[in-house]
Design a protein around this motif. Sequence first.
Motif, short mmCIF file in Angstrom:
data_model
loop_
_atom_site.label_atom_id
_atom_site.label_comp_id
_atom_site.label_asym_id
_atom_site.label_seq_id
_atom_site.Cartn_x
_atom_site.Cartn_y
_atom_site.Cartn_z
N CYS A 59 39.53 71.78 58.24
CA CYS A 59 38.79 72.89 58.24
C CYS A 59 39.35 73.84 57.03
O CYS A 59 38.58 74.34 56.58
CB CYS A 59 38.65 73.69 59.57
N GLU A 60 40.62 73.94 57.14
CA GLU A 60 41.55 74.73 56.11
C GLU A 60 40.96 74.12 54.85
O GLU A 60 40.87 75.07 53.76
CB GLU A 60 42.85 74.66 56.44
N GLU A 61 41.18 72.89 54.81
CA GLU A 61 41.04 72.21 53.17
C GLU A 61 39.45 72.39 52.76
O GLU A 61 39.11 72.51 51.60
CB GLU A 61 41.49 70.84 53.45
N GLN A 62 38.49 72.40 53.96
CA GLN A 62 37.28 72.38 53.43
C GLN A 62 36.24 73.63 53.55
O GLN A 62 35.34 74.26 53.21
CB GLN A 62 36.30 71.43 54.40
N GLN A 63 37.40 74.87 53.95
CA GLN A 63 37.09 76.21 53.99
C GLN A 63 35.72 76.48 54.81
O GLN A 63 34.99 77.19 54.43
CB GLN A 63 36.78 76.94 52.58
N CYS A 64 35.80 75.97 56.11
CA CYS A 64 34.58 75.95 57.12
C CYS A 64 33.90 77.40 57.31
O CYS A 64 34.76 78.57 57.64
CB CYS A 64 35.12 75.55 58.39
N ASP A 65 32.83 77.57 56.87
CA ASP A 65 32.00 78.89 56.93
C ASP A 65 32.60 79.95 56.06
O ASP A 65 32.37 81.05 56.39
CB ASP A 65 31.83 79.10 58.65
N GLY A 66 33.65 79.65 55.35
CA GLY A 66 34.16 80.73 54.54
C GLY A 66 35.38 81.59 55.40
O GLY A 66 35.72 82.44 54.88
N THR A 67 35.54 81.28 56.66
CA THR A 67 36.24 82.09 57.71
C THR A 67 37.66 81.25 58.12
O THR A 67 38.18 81.71 58.74
CB THR A 67 35.45 82.21 58.78
N VAL A 68 38.07 79.98 57.60
CA VAL A 68 39.04 79.27 57.61
C VAL A 68 39.46 78.73 56.25
O VAL A 68 38.82 78.46 55.59
CB VAL A 68 38.61 78.16 58.60
N GLY A 69 40.84 78.84 56.16
CA GLY A 69 41.51 78.43 55.27
C GLY A 69 41.43 79.46 53.78
O GLY A 69 41.15 80.50 53.98
N PHE A 70 41.84 79.06 52.67
CA PHE A 70 41.78 79.82 51.53
C PHE A 70 40.59 80.33 51.00
O PHE A 70 39.50 79.53 51.24
CB PHE A 70 42.70 78.88 50.66
N GLY A 71 40.51 81.35 50.09
CA GLY A 71 39.36 81.79 49.38
C GLY A 71 38.19 82.53 50.47
O GLY A 71 37.18 82.37 50.06
N GLY A 72 38.57 82.67 51.54
CA GLY A 72 37.58 83.71 52.29
C GLY A 72 38.22 84.98 52.94
O GLY A 72 39.35 85.09 53.14
N SER A 73 37.35 85.65 53.46
CA SER A 73 37.78 86.99 54.10
C SER A 73 38.88 87.78 53.65
O SER A 73 40.07 88.03 54.15
CB SER A 73 38.27 86.62 55.57
N PRO A 74 38.62 87.97 52.43
CA PRO A 74 39.65 88.96 51.63
C PRO A 74 39.88 90.31 52.42
O PRO A 74 39.05 90.87 53.13
CB PRO A 74 39.16 89.21 50.34
N ASP A 75 41.33 90.74 52.38
CA ASP A 75 41.39 92.14 53.17
C ASP A 75 41.17 93.21 52.34
O ASP A 75 40.71 92.96 51.13
CB ASP A 75 43.04 91.96 53.66
N GLU A 76 41.69 94.30 52.65
CA GLU A 76 41.25 95.75 51.66
C GLU A 76 42.02 95.46 50.27
O GLU A 76 41.22 95.99 49.32
CB GLU A 76 41.60 96.80 52.43
N ASP A 77 42.91 94.78 50.24
CA ASP A 77 43.53 94.45 48.87
C ASP A 77 42.99 93.29 48.03
O ASP A 77 43.57 93.06 47.09
CB ASP A 77 45.10 94.38 49.21
N GLY A 78 42.25 92.71 48.44
CA GLY A 78 41.41 91.35 48.13
C GLY A 78 42.36 90.06 48.24
O GLY A 78 42.03 89.02 47.84
N GLU A 79 43.33 90.12 49.19
CA GLU A 79 44.18 89.04 49.41
C GLU A 79 43.58 88.34 50.58
O GLU A 79 43.29 89.09 51.70
CB GLU A 79 45.59 89.28 49.59
N THR A 80 43.46 87.05 50.44
CA THR A 80 43.42 86.22 51.84
C THR A 80 44.49 85.87 52.38
O THR A 80 45.69 85.16 51.68
CB THR A 80 42.48 84.88 51.32
N THR A 81 44.78 86.13 53.70
CA THR A 81 45.99 85.87 54.56
C THR A 81 45.48 84.73 55.73
O THR A 81 44.13 84.84 56.25
CB THR A 81 46.55 86.87 55.02
N LEU A 82 46.28 84.17 56.39
CA LEU A 82 46.05 82.78 57.26
C LEU A 82 46.92 83.16 58.53
O LEU A 82 47.90 83.53 58.58
CB LEU A 82 46.11 81.63 56.83
N ASP A 83 46.11 82.80 59.93
CA ASP A 83 46.54 82.95 61.02
C ASP A 83 46.21 81.35 61.55
O ASP A 83 45.30 80.80 61.25
CB ASP A 83 45.77 83.99 61.98
N ALA A 84 47.29 80.96 62.43
CA ALA A 84 47.04 79.77 63.06
C ALA A 84 47.95 79.57 64.22
O ALA A 84 49.02 80.32 64.33
CB ALA A 84 47.54 78.43 61.96
N LEU A 85 47.70 78.69 65.10
CA LEU A 85 48.52 78.43 66.42
C LEU A 85 48.15 77.00 66.78
O LEU A 85 47.41 76.36 66.64
CB LEU A 85 47.79 79.37 67.38
#
Length: 346
Positions: A59-85
């Motif tokens: 899902c990270e590789e395929q950017q599922c729904d734009g909400t998993v992985g890179f290139g989605g959900s930029p923060d206020e500074d425009g940066e995407t950061t990731l959480d995982a467990l």
Amino acid sequence: MSRICIFITFMSVMLVNSEQNTPIVVTTWNFVNSTITAWNILKQGGYSLDAIERGTSICEEQQCDGTVGFGGSPDEDGETTLDALIMDGRTMNVGAVGALRRIKRAASVARHVLEHTKHSILVGELATQFAEQMGFYEESLTTPDSKRLWLRWYYRNHCQPNFWMDVTPDPGKFCGPYSKLENFGHKSDNWIPMKINRFNHDTIGMVAIDRKGDVAAGTSTNGAKFKIPGRIGDSPIPGAGAYADNAVGGATATGDGDIMLRFLPSFLAVEEMRRGATPTQAARTAINRVATHYPDFMGAVIALNIDGVYGAACHGLGDEPFPFVVQDITMNKYKIETVNCSWPLH
């Protein structure tokens, strides 16, 4: 013990095992490719931890729904950061990362935290430093799509909506930087709440049981769109985003993480199953606990017991049912299940 008793005992064990639906994997939303990947590991006798890591990584590789992985959900500074467990229900060990920067494979970094440290969670820039030490390499998580999304939010929409309150300048009209109000206690009339839906607060959550009966659970997400930099939600928090226990089963959650993490819904679902609740009842109890205090929240919980029985509950999706994907030893192909959500409590 007589031979007859031994035979009857043996047949009873065989009967119990034949009724179990393990190995099995369940996945939030309709993330089919992740489920297939995880199942291919389980059906070949692989470990549940490997299934969780590889399934969420897809899902990270395929950017599922734009909400998993890179290139989605930029923060206020425009940066995407990731959480995982990732959680191991055999050892009760956890590995997690929060606000991980410039590393694409967040689930795999979480696995390294689990296996190569005595810690449970690493966050931010120093989590990136750890990942580099483990052989991961840095690369930008920004894409043309995420950059356009941020530019539209910042310039055209004047940073609306956002997650600030009781600050100046008025966050309902202006971008930051902000400072706190001296006399606060009410929201501006122009304050626009952040809309919560599957394309904003979504997470891939997975629970798996392998042939040995070992339970594992995991999550991966890029968090909330236009979050305040440094924010993490429920996904990397054990018991909130996911929880696993070989004695009982596992659970995972998705939705409005800022609210859901306050109630540890995955832990609660597992504990309810420990008390004898069915997975469906356990998931509903966890959802209702949140809804009692936050009737307008959006979220869902999936629960899976050690016999391979699963269930789910959701809240706040309106007329949309919540989909999740299942594949177990009794199926020739994955199955997309749905559950109708409860309405907001007013």
